[in-house]
Design an enzyme around this catalytic site. Structure first.
Site, PDB file in Angstrom:
ATOM      1  N   GLY A 171      19.014  -3.031   7.956  1.00 25.64           N
ATOM      2  CA  GLY A 171      17.942  -3.353   8.115  1.00 25.64           C
ATOM      3  C   GLY A 171      17.265  -2.523   9.521  1.00 25.64           C
ATOM      4  O   GLY A 171      17.369  -1.345   9.876  1.00 25.64           O
ATOM      5  N   GLY A 172      16.671  -3.354  10.272  1.00 26.84           N
ATOM      6  CA  GLY A 172      16.209  -2.762  11.620  1.00 26.84           C
ATOM      7  C   GLY A 172      17.427  -1.911  12.442  1.00 26.84           C
ATOM      8  O   GLY A 172      16.896  -1.311  13.469  1.00 26.84           O
ATOM      9  N   GLY A 406       8.974  36.263   4.523  1.00 26.02           N
ATOM     10  CA  GLY A 406       8.441  35.219   5.472  1.00 26.02           C
ATOM     11  C   GLY A 406       9.795  34.415   6.318  1.00 26.02           C
ATOM     12  O   GLY A 406       9.390  34.223   7.426  1.00 26.02           O
ATOM     13  N   ALA A 407      10.829  34.574   5.769  1.00 28.24           N
ATOM     14  CA  ALA A 407      12.049  34.253   6.510  1.00 28.24           C
ATOM     15  C   ALA A 407      12.217  35.274   7.828  1.00 28.24           C
ATOM     16  O   ALA A 407      12.676  34.314   8.762  1.00 28.24           O
ATOM     17  CB  ALA A 407      13.233  34.094   5.442  1.00 28.24           C
TER      18      ALA A 407
END
Ligand code: HXC
Length: 516
Positions: A171-172, A406-407
């Site tokens: 949980g938290g 692009g790399a």
């Protein structure tokens, strides 16, 4: 009551506080191979430096008969101390008290030390072992968590925040670690999940074990939530101390200098032969890193996740650096969703804390395919691009072999404010590999040839001669120099010296909008 009695009472209460949830729960806890919260704090800090706060704080809950059960400290040990002589603030959750669950007062204790850490510009470290919100307290517990989350975010990029997971965190109890910079877990004895296997079964009709759902091996190899999976609590604590040794106390400081006997002028002759003649054959990028850094010491982050990129900390001539490197041994070092996220988060951490980034480039491009596109490789790949573009720390790039498309742009190229960009003579800075390029440019023509294979081979060679080298990029000044591989350590150290007082800024803004 006279003074002596008062001192006696104080000592009795202090002794009681040291027992957390009591002896029988400690025995049960230790039987699972776990240390107590106080033992963890003592192991983490330099001996004798722990200064504890709120030892006698207790909860204020009157529901579910809770008023009948109080434990001093209320399930979390908090305070400050030293790590390698430097101030840190620390909290350690005590599973022997209501399963380490977070009450209103427990939240207040953590908030107090988080505020002190922020005001005093010192790292804040959480040793977590908690069943989440204290169920008996309901909304007070949720408020407690929220105050902590807010401070995690306000402290982010101002002071380093580190988390260790030493038990079942639910949980938290997992969201605060998720907001910190690095998370270490213990193999086979620590878990992180929002809801445990029981709830998963009820809601999703899935059968899954605790280990499968949230164990250290899943989180360190699959989800990427965990940065380091140690064999024991001691391993994780050592890792936290090592991480801190690379970091400044806060974003206004520079990194600590660590004396080394490793000469700044050391050549690494074996690097002249590390690149295979076959440009598609793999080689060991980690070996390359280890051979150039001080004393061969490299602290890798997320070693088992997205192994096509390597990230971690090391030193050159005593100065901390972050290292980012494509890994030809895994998926040929291609960039994909996970490796982009891993690299981006690491570069951003280094940028927050004035740690220069050294980037070793050998990247054939971004991974194509439906899986990548359907899962937003465009947005995720852009995270790494964004991180490098916005970073104002010294950025030093060494292209060892491929830097395609692009790399090439993404991996700390000159065009996105790379400060000093070097290439080995073996590097290929191009839009794509020669055979791919020849296929696109001449594939159709080849079909009309008597011997299309021979024609294409010629075109591949032509492209290779023209573009598959570092000289075109160097002639434009996109590469600052072509260097002998054996001189890599020397040239990196020179580059770090040349950029050590770098000042650069981004336009004034509230904050950027990184593609999340
Ligand atoms: C109060 C808790 C508790 C909790 C455990 N205990 N979790 N008490 N609140 N959240 C108590 C148990 O009653 C028990 O008390 C003792 O701690 C040890 O727990 P065990 O269950 O015996 O231990 P174990 O078998 O090791 O299991 C550990 C566990 C399990 C997996 C963590 O206790 C569990 O599932 N707890 C509940 C987890 C949970 O759902 N938490 C709330 C999440 S909601 P005794 O007296 O018997 O020793 C949440 C909201 C915040 O956190 C969201 C913010 C974004």
């Amino acid at each position: 009551m006279n003074t002596a009695d008062k001192i006696k009472l104080f000592k009795e209460r202090k002794a009681e506080a040291r027992l957390g949830g009591g002896e029988s729960r400690i025995v049960k806890h230790k039987a699972q191979g776990k240390a107590t919260a106080r033992e963890r704090v003592e192991l983490f800090l330099d001996p004798g430096t722990f200064e504890e706060f709120d030892t006698f704080k207790t909860h204020r809950c009157y529901d579910f008969d809770m008023e009948k059960t109080h434990f001093y400290g209320d399930g979390v040990v908090t305070g400050c101390g030293k790590v390698n002589g430097r101030l840190v603030y620390v909290f350690a959750q005590d599973f022997t008290v209501f399963g380490g669950s977070l009450s209103e007062t427990y939240g207040e204790k953590i908030v107090k030390i988080m505020d002190l850490a922020l005001k005093n510009g010192a790292p804040c470290i959480g040793l977590n072992d908690s069943g989440g919100a204290r169920i008996q307290e309901g909304i007070e517990s949720l408020a407690g968590y929220s105050y902590i989350f807010l401070r995690n975010v306000l402290s982010s990029g101002v002071i380093p925040q580190l988390s260790a997971i030493f038990g079942p965190c639910a949980g938290g109890a997992v969201y605060s670690p998720a907001l910190t910079d690095f998370i270490g877990m213990v193999q086979n004895n620590s878990y992180m999940f929002l809801t445990g296997p029981g709830v998963v079964k009820t809601v999703c009709h899935e059968d899954v074990t605790t280990e499968e759902l949230g164990g250290a091996s899943m989180h360190s190899s699959r989800s990427g939530v965990c940065d380091f999976a140690g064999a024991s609590e001691v391993d994780v604590i050592e890792w936290l101390r090592t991480l801190l040794s690379y970091m400044p106390q806060n974003n206004m400081e520079t990194t600590p200098f660590v004396e080394t006997n490793d000469p700044a002028t050391r050549r690494v002759p074996e690097l002249n032969t590390i690149i295979p003649d076959n440009m598609n054959a793999a080689y060991d990028m980690k070996q390359l890193i280890l051979s150039t850094v001080d004393d061969g010491i490299f602290t890798e982050i997320k070693a088992n996740f997205a192994q096509n990129i390597i990230v971690g900390f090391a030193r050159y001539n005593g100065r901390s650096v972050g290292i980012v490197a494509n890994n030809p041994l895994n998926l040929a070092g291609v960039l994909d969703i996970d490796s982009s996220k891993k690299g981006a988060r690491f570069v951003r951490f280094c940028d927050c804390f004035n740690i220069p980034v050294i980037t070793f480039v050998d990247v054939p491009g971004f991974l194509p395919g439906t899986n990548q596109e359907f899962n937003a490789v465009i947005l995720n790949g852009a995270k790494l691009l964004y991180a490098y573009c916005e970073a104002t720390i010294p950025k030093i790039t060494i292209i060892t072999r491929k830097a395609y498309g692009g790399a090439y742009c993404v991996m700390s190229s000159k065009h996105i404010r790379g400060d000093i960009n070097y290439a080995w003579p073996t590097s290929e800075v191009a839009v794509m590999g020669a055979s791919g390029a020849a296929g696109v440019l001449h594939g159709r023509n080849a079909q009309s040839m008597d011997n299309p294979q021979e024609f294409l081979a010629e075109k591949v060679e032509e492209y290779q001669d023209k573009f598959s080298n570092p000289y075109v990029a160097a002639s434009r000044g996109y590469i600052d120099d072509i260097i002998e591989p054996a001189e890599t350590r020397i040239r990196i150290i020179n580059a770090l010296n040349a950029t050590q007082d770098k000042r650069d800024t981004n336009p004034m803004k509230k904050h950027g909008n990184i593609p999340l």
